[in-house]
Design an enzyme around this catalytic site. Sequence first.
Site, PDB file in Angstrom:
ATOM      1  N   ASN A 133       1.130  -1.340  -0.109  1.00 38.61           N
ATOM      2  CA  ASN A 133      -0.115   0.041  -0.022  1.00 38.61           C
ATOM      3  C   ASN A 133       0.838   1.114   0.069  1.00 38.61           C
ATOM      4  O   ASN A 133       2.071   1.200   0.275  1.00 38.61           O
ATOM      5  CB  ASN A 133      -0.989  -0.073   1.203  1.00 38.61           C
ATOM      6  CG  ASN A 133      -1.990  -0.928   1.088  1.00 38.61           C
ATOM      7  OD1 ASN A 133      -2.558  -1.430   0.115  1.00 38.61           O
ATOM      8  ND2 ASN A 133      -2.228  -1.719   2.343  1.00 38.61           N
ATOM      9  N   CYS A 134       0.251   2.401  -0.366  1.00 34.25           N
ATOM     10  CA  CYS A 134       0.962   3.741  -0.636  1.00 34.25           C
ATOM     11  C   CYS A 134       1.614   3.870   0.825  1.00 34.25           C
ATOM     12  O   CYS A 134       1.135   3.677   2.036  1.00 34.25           O
ATOM     13  CB  CYS A 134      -0.218   4.621  -0.599  1.00 34.25           C
ATOM     14  SG  CYS A 134       0.736   6.557  -0.911  1.00 34.25           S
ATOM     15  N   PRO A 135       2.765   4.264   0.930  1.00 35.68           N
ATOM     16  CA  PRO A 135       3.591   4.798  -0.550  1.00 35.68           C
ATOM     17  C   PRO A 135       4.582   4.167  -1.030  1.00 35.68           C
ATOM     18  O   PRO A 135       5.436   4.274  -1.986  1.00 35.68           O
ATOM     19  CB  PRO A 135       4.507   5.945   0.288  1.00 35.68           C
ATOM     20  CG  PRO A 135       4.721   5.383   1.495  1.00 35.68           C
ATOM     21  CD  PRO A 135       3.428   4.632   1.951  1.00 35.68           C
ATOM     22  N   LEU A 136       4.582   2.580  -0.606  1.00 43.06           N
ATOM     23  CA  LEU A 136       5.457   1.661  -1.021  1.00 43.06           C
ATOM     24  C   LEU A 136       5.509   1.447  -2.598  1.00 43.06           C
ATOM     25  O   LEU A 136       6.655   1.488  -3.115  1.00 43.06           O
ATOM     26  CB  LEU A 136       5.495   0.277  -0.435  1.00 43.06           C
ATOM     27  CG  LEU A 136       5.782   0.447   1.162  1.00 43.06           C
ATOM     28  CD1 LEU A 136       5.326  -0.746   1.986  1.00 43.06           C
ATOM     29  CD2 LEU A 136       7.271   0.747   1.300  1.00 43.06           C
ATOM     30  N   ASP A 161      -2.932  -1.869  -5.020  1.00 43.82           N
ATOM     31  CA  ASP A 161      -3.389  -0.822  -3.956  1.00 43.82           C
ATOM     32  C   ASP A 161      -4.518  -0.045  -4.914  1.00 43.82           C
ATOM     33  O   ASP A 161      -3.915   0.528  -5.975  1.00 43.82           O
ATOM     34  CB  ASP A 161      -2.222   0.025  -3.589  1.00 43.82           C
ATOM     35  CG  ASP A 161      -2.813   1.321  -2.856  1.00 43.82           C
ATOM     36  OD1 ASP A 161      -3.991   1.258  -2.722  1.00 43.82           O
ATOM     37  OD2 ASP A 161      -1.860   1.896  -2.436  1.00 43.82           O
TER      38      ASP A 161
END
Length: 78
Positions: free
Chosen positions: A16-19, A43
Amino acid sequence: MSNPDFDLDLDVRGLNCPLPILKAKKALAELSSGQVLCIHATDPGSTRDFQAFARQTGHELLAQRQESGEFTHWLRKK
């Protein structure tokens, strides 16, 4: 419409964000100008995130696809 050709495939499914953005940024650093990165994500926010990322960094967002809960993005390195 066919999917764009790409030089590097990046799997960020399950992240999930920010990965997804951080991993894409790292992968783009390995590419030469004009090469294309294909990113596979799950995501739902990745569509909006990669649009903003392209605007902010100057990389070209070639296409985005959604199919069965998976999002695919193609970015051409500036």
